[in-house]
Scaffold this active site. Structure first.
Site, short mmCIF file in Angstrom:
data_model
loop_
_atom_site.label_atom_id
_atom_site.label_comp_id
_atom_site.label_asym_id
_atom_site.label_seq_id
_atom_site.Cartn_x
_atom_site.Cartn_y
_atom_site.Cartn_z
N PRO A 66 0.82 -1.22 0.00
CA PRO A 66 0.00 0.00 0.00
C PRO A 66 0.85 1.26 0.00
O PRO A 66 1.83 1.38 0.74
CB PRO A 66 -0.80 -0.13 1.30
CG PRO A 66 -0.94 -1.61 1.48
CD PRO A 66 0.37 -2.18 1.00
N CYS A 67 0.43 2.20 -0.84
CA CYS A 67 1.28 3.35 -1.12
C CYS A 67 0.67 4.68 -0.74
O CYS A 67 1.27 5.72 -0.97
CB CYS A 67 1.62 3.38 -2.62
SG CYS A 67 0.16 3.63 -3.67
N GLN A 68 -0.53 4.69 -0.14
CA GLN A 68 -1.20 5.98 0.06
C GLN A 68 -0.40 6.92 0.96
O GLN A 68 -0.46 8.12 0.81
CB GLN A 68 -2.61 5.76 0.62
CG GLN A 68 -3.58 5.23 -0.41
CD GLN A 68 -3.30 3.78 -0.77
OE1 GLN A 68 -2.92 2.98 0.07
NE2 GLN A 68 -3.48 3.45 -2.02
N PHE A 113 2.78 7.10 0.97
CA PHE A 113 3.96 7.54 0.23
C PHE A 113 3.62 8.47 -0.93
O PHE A 113 4.43 9.23 -1.39
CB PHE A 113 4.69 6.33 -0.37
CG PHE A 113 5.18 5.34 0.64
CD1 PHE A 113 5.98 5.74 1.71
CD2 PHE A 113 4.87 4.00 0.53
CE1 PHE A 113 6.44 4.82 2.63
CE2 PHE A 113 5.33 3.08 1.45
CZ PHE A 113 6.12 3.48 2.51
N SER A 114 2.40 8.36 -1.47
CA SER A 114 2.06 8.98 -2.74
C SER A 114 2.10 10.50 -2.69
O SER A 114 1.65 11.12 -1.72
CB SER A 114 0.66 8.54 -3.18
OG SER A 114 0.26 9.22 -4.34
#
Length: 308
Positions: free
Chosen positions: A70-72, A74-75
Site C-alpha cells: 500500500p502506497c497511500q 507515500f504517494s
C-alpha cells in the site's frame, strides 16, 4: 515458478505473472470486494485477512514473493503524507514474509513519490530492510506507457535476488516510446484503447460498464483535465481506503467520466475481467491495481533464470 502474492488487490500484478507463465499458489488481501474480484478471475487461492494476522508458517514455500505494498502514505497525491503514516509500515509485512520464506526472488511495486519522502531517507530505510534478509536488491523507475499500457504511470520497481544465486535481474527494455522512434512502437493512445468499447448509454453486453455522474469541471486539476485522445491517459489514481472517493478520469470526448470498464482498459485489464462490488468500489480496485501488461513485462524477466 511458484509465486506468493501479498497486497494482491484485484489481481493486476498477479495476472501479469500468470501471463508470463508463472503459477500463483497463494495470495492475500484484506479488502473483501477485491478478494471477490480476484476469485472470479484468477483463482480460489487468495486469503481474505490482514497480513499482520497471518503466520508465515501458514504461507506455502515459493520461489518468488510479489507485492504492490500500500502506497497511500507515500504517494505525492496524498498531500497529508508523513513519515509516521501507519500505512507506510505495511511494507515490513512483505519484508517479514521474505525473511521467513527465503524465496529465490521478490518484486515490490510502489509509487515514484516513495523516492522523495523525507528527502530520500525513507527509501534508504526500505532498501536496507529488503537487503537485510540476504538479498541483492536493485530498483528502477519505469513508465507503464513504455510497455504498451495506454497510460502515463511511473512506478518504482524493487527487485531482490537471493545472494546465493548466480542471477542478475534485468529490468525490461521499453517496447514503446512517445514518438515511436528508435525501432520502438508509439505509445498507445487513450483514444485507440477505447475505440472498440461501445457507449455505455447504449445497449451493450459489457460488464462493469457504468460511470460516475459526477459533473465535469475542467479546471486543470487531477480528474478535471481534458484528455488528448492521441496520447496516453494520465495516471489512474484511487484512494486506498474507504474514507473518500476516487479520481475518475474524464472520457476523451469530454462529455462524461470514464466507465469502470473504460478505466480498467486504460489499466490494460482484459475486457472479460469482471470486478465485484459497487461502482465506487470497482473504481477503487482499478485505480489501486498494477496494469497487467506492465506486470507481464516485469514478470517475464524472471524466465531468464535457469535452475543451477
Amino acid at each position: 515458478m511458484k509465486v506468493v502474492s501479498l497486497f494482491s488487490g484485484a489481481g493486476g500484478l498477479d495476472l501479469g505473472f500468470v501471463m508470463a507463465g508463472h503459477k500463483i499458489i497463494w495470495a492475500n488481501d484484506c479488502y473483501n470486494d477485491a478478494v471477490e474480484t480476484y476469485r472470479k478471475n484468477i483463482g480460489e487461492h487468495i486469503v481474505c485477512n490482514d497480513i499482520a494476522d497471518i503466520d508465515s508458517a501458514d504461507i506455502p514455500d515459493c520461489e518468488i514473493v510479489i507485492g504492490g505494498f500500500p502506497c497511500q502514505g507515500f504517494s505525492v497525491a496524498n498531500t497529508k503524507r508523513t513519515v509516521e503514516d501507519e500505512r507506510n509500515k505495511l511494507y515490513l509485512q512483505l519484508v517479514r514474509v521474505i525473511s521467513q520464506k527465503q524465496p529465490k526472488f521478490f518484486l515490490a511495486e510502489n509509487v515514484k513519490g516513495l523516492l522523495s519522502l523525507a528527502k530520500g531517507k525513507v527509501f534508504e530505510m526500505i532498501l536496507s530492510d529488503f537487503i537485510r534478509p540476504g538479498y541483492n536488491v536493485s530498483y528502477k523507475v519505469l513508465n507503464a506507457a513504455d510497455y504498451g499500457v495506454p497510460q502515463i504511470r511511473q512506478r518504482i520497481i524493487i527487485v531482490g535476488v537471493r545472494k546465493n544465486l548466480n542471477f542478475e535481474y534485468k529490468f525490461p527494455l521499453p517496447t514503446h516510446n512517445a514518438e515511436g522512434t528508435e525501432n520502438l512502437l508509439k505509445w498507445v493512445s487513450v483514444g485507440s484503447a477505447l475505440s472498440d468499447i461501445p457507449d455505455p448509454d447504449t445497449p451493450n453486453e459489457m460488464t462493469n460498464h457504468d460511470y460516475s455522474k459526477y459533473k465535469l469541471n475542467f479546471n486543470g486539476y487531477l480528474g478535471h483535465r481534458v484528455l488528448n485522445p492521441d496520447k496516453p491517459a494520465p495516471t489512474v489514481t484511487a484512494r486506498g481506503d474507504d474514507k473518500g472517493g476516487v479520481v475518475v478520469l474524464p472520457h476523451p470526448n469530454a462529455m462524461r467520466r470514464m466507465s469502470c470498464r473504460e478505466l480498467a482498459t486504460i489499466q490494460s485489464f482484459p475486457l472479460d475481467y469482471v470486478f465485484a462490488g459497487n461502482r465506487s468500489s470497482v473504481y477503487r480496485q482499478i485505480g489501486n491495481a498494477v496494469p497487467p501488461l506492465f506486470a507481464y513485462a516485469l514478470a517475464k524477466q524472471f524466465n531468464e533464470y535457469v535452475e543451477e
